[in-house]
Design an enzyme around this catalytic site. Structure first.
Site, PDB file in Angstrom:
ATOM      1  N   TRP A 116      57.599  88.485  32.827  1.00 51.20           N
ATOM      2  CA  TRP A 116      56.981  89.773  33.166  1.00 51.20           C
ATOM      3  C   TRP A 116      56.150  90.301  31.996  1.00 51.20           C
ATOM      4  CZ3 TRP A 116      57.305  94.587  30.877  1.00 51.20           C
ATOM      5  CH2 TRP A 116      56.781  95.661  31.603  1.00 51.20           C
ATOM      6  N   HIS A 117      56.599  90.001  30.775  1.00 54.22           N
ATOM      7  CA  HIS A 117      55.905  90.544  29.612  1.00 54.22           C
ATOM      8  C   HIS A 117      54.552  89.894  29.365  1.00 54.22           C
ATOM      9  CE1 HIS A 117      59.819  92.357  28.722  1.00 54.22           C
ATOM     10  NE2 HIS A 117      59.162  93.178  27.943  1.00 54.22           N
ATOM     11  N   GLY A 118      54.352  88.681  29.835  1.00 51.02           N
ATOM     12  CA  GLY A 118      53.062  88.068  29.615  1.00 51.02           C
ATOM     13  C   GLY A 118      53.008  86.671  30.195  1.00 51.02           C
ATOM     14  N   PHE A 130      50.655  94.210  28.951  1.00 49.11           N
ATOM     15  CA  PHE A 130      51.666  93.720  29.884  1.00 49.11           C
ATOM     16  C   PHE A 130      51.518  94.380  31.236  1.00 49.11           C
ATOM     17  CE2 PHE A 130      54.194  93.453  25.746  1.00 49.11           C
ATOM     18  CZ  PHE A 130      53.590  92.255  25.439  1.00 49.11           C
TER      19      PHE A 130
END
Length: 471
Positions: free
Chosen positions: A324-326, A471
């Site tokens: 989800w962060h990248g 993000f």
């Protein structure tokens, strides 16, 4: 338009003044807030405002269909929402990632595939407002909240400008009552909100941008020459930067909302004072970790079933949380590390509890320091541009190099400030920041405001975008 810009200061003063004009109905105030939110978001890239409105409108309509459908025929509408939201997120955020990995896999099989580049521009905040809107649809499907009949009110829930771009990720059941009860600026809310806004700006402008970032960048840039001291100093400085940058944004968001009479949930609770990794995730990015717990971990089966099944769910949740962060394998590695240590912690919990009882306060401190060490090691993957660079930093951290170069003044200051930050977290680990601020008298608050304001204005740092915008 960012919280640390003069443009936002002027914008926010105008919004607060207009919002509190006498004689305005609650409906007009909400119209004003929604218009301000559109201006705030559209200032980045106007076409992406249409994407935000379209995405939220689609979920609002699908949730109404769910609410009006019988219990047995709600699922198709939820599936439609899942496909639309995750498809949107996948296209904008993971399109290039999927294309590049597919190309690499085909190359391994001897197939030379040269796809056209997507050159997709990532809409700022899409991960945050997509998760916020998706959680509403799931809650309606589960029957935990009533569907919102007003499109204007739903758009305001998704697009409320203080938290729109980088959270906290607000749940509908936490916000819905605030849509129905008239709000306005109060002296208590304004005082608390201004304190939080100044504190958040201090964390971002003074600590993240001026103290920590200049020490982080030379270590994590491609081709950097890294010895043991630089590896540890850069990693510790990044731990300070990522916290002060993101917690600074959340604190500003909560402060701005309070000044308008709204309440937003806490997103950080002294995370570097965590004792154990499960405790760390109860304190770091709380709105995301609880979202993943309630909508992913529980949906996968949670604690139901065998121990192996539970550990699998835990691991999958952290892997997807990392992604989800990248769109990069380094983020997956970061999530995998946290998943593995959480699994290990759960398996050894009886042993850890016995050790904690025997060692008492010393055991708590030791557990906190071990947790901090693990979090620092994992931050390398989060910040490094690729695996090769992360491996280079880890090698320098654990294989001592003979370096004659002394630490720079900036590095020494960053280490001292991080030490003070850790001490503050440790001392305040059981305290609530908002309650602490509410208990201060007017003279104490005035002194705090003056110190923070002077430090912000005199800060020599170069303004940097908030890290979580990507993000």
């Amino acid at each position: 338009m960012t919280f640390d810009s003069l443009t936002f200061v002027g914008f926010f003063i105008a919004v607060v003044a207009l919002f509190n004009l006498p004689g305005l109905s609650w409906s007009l105030r909400k119209n004003l807030l929604l218009g301000a939110s559109f201006v705030f978001y559209g200032a980045w890239n106007p076409p992406f405002l249409l994407l935000l409105i379209g995405s939220a409108t689609m979920d609002w309509w699908l949730a109404l269909r769910m609410a009006d459908a019988g219990k047995g025929i709600r699922k198709p509408w939820l599936v439609a929402s899942l496909i639309a939201n995750l498809g949107l997120l996948g296209f904008f955020k993971y399109g290039d990632f999927l294309r590049n990995n597919t190309q690499s896999l085909l190359a391994l099989a001897g197939i030379d595939w040269q796809p056209a580049g997507f050159d997709i521009l990532l809409p700022v905040g899409i991960s945050f407002y997509t998760f916020q809107s998706l959680s509403y649809c799931i809650d309606v499907y589960r029957g935990e909240v009533r569907a919102q009949r007003s499109l204007r009110d739903y758009l305001l829930f998704v697009g409320f400008f203080p938290q729109l771009v980088a959270g906290p990720i607000v749940r509908y059941h936490d916000f819905s009552a605030q849509l129905h009860t008239p709000r306005r600026t109060t002296s208590e809310g304004f005082t608390l909100g201004l304190s939080l806004l100044l504190l958040g700006l201090f964390e971002k402008v003074v600590l993240a941008d001026s103290v920590f970032a200049p020490v982080v960048d030379p270590v994590f840039q491609a081709g950097a020459s890294i010895d043991t001291a630089a590896a540890w100093t850069g990693t510790i400085a990044f731990a300070g930067q990522i916290f002060c940058d993101f917690a600074g944004y959340s604190t500003c968001a909560i402060g701005c909302a309070a000044m308008l009479g709204f309440w937003l949930p806490d997103n950080f609770r002294a995370p570097y004072a965590a004792v154990g990794f499960s405790d760390f995730w109860r304190r770091w990015h709380v709105s995301l970790s609880t979202w993943l717990r309630d909508y992913l971990y529980v949906s996968l089966g949670g604690n139901r079933g065998s121990r192996l099944f539970t550990l699998r769910n835990l691991m999958l949740t952290m892997l997807l949380g990392g992604l989800w962060h990248g769109a990069a394998w380094t983020f997956v590695a970061w999530g995998a590390f946290h998943g593995l240590v959480l699994v290990g912690e759960r398996l050894s919990r009886p042993l850890l509890e016995r050790a904690g009882t025997m060692l008492g306060g010393f055991g708590t401190l030791l557990g906190g320091l071990i947790t901090l060490l693990g979090v620092l090691i994992a931050w390398v993957w989060f910040r490094a541009p690729d695996f090769a660079h992360a491996a280079k930093i880890h090698q320098a951290m654990f294989v001592v190099t003979d370096s004659s170069a002394a630490l720079s003044a900036d590095a020494k200051i960053a280490l001292i400030v991080f030490g003070l930050l850790w001490l503050m977290h440790w001392l305040l680990r059981h305290h609530d920041l908002r309650r602490w601020l509410r208990q201060r008298d007017a003279l104490s608050l005035a002194v705090i405001w003056a110190i923070l304001a002077v430090a912000i204005v005199l800060s020599p740092g170069v303004s940097r975008a908030f890290i979580y915008f990507q993000f």
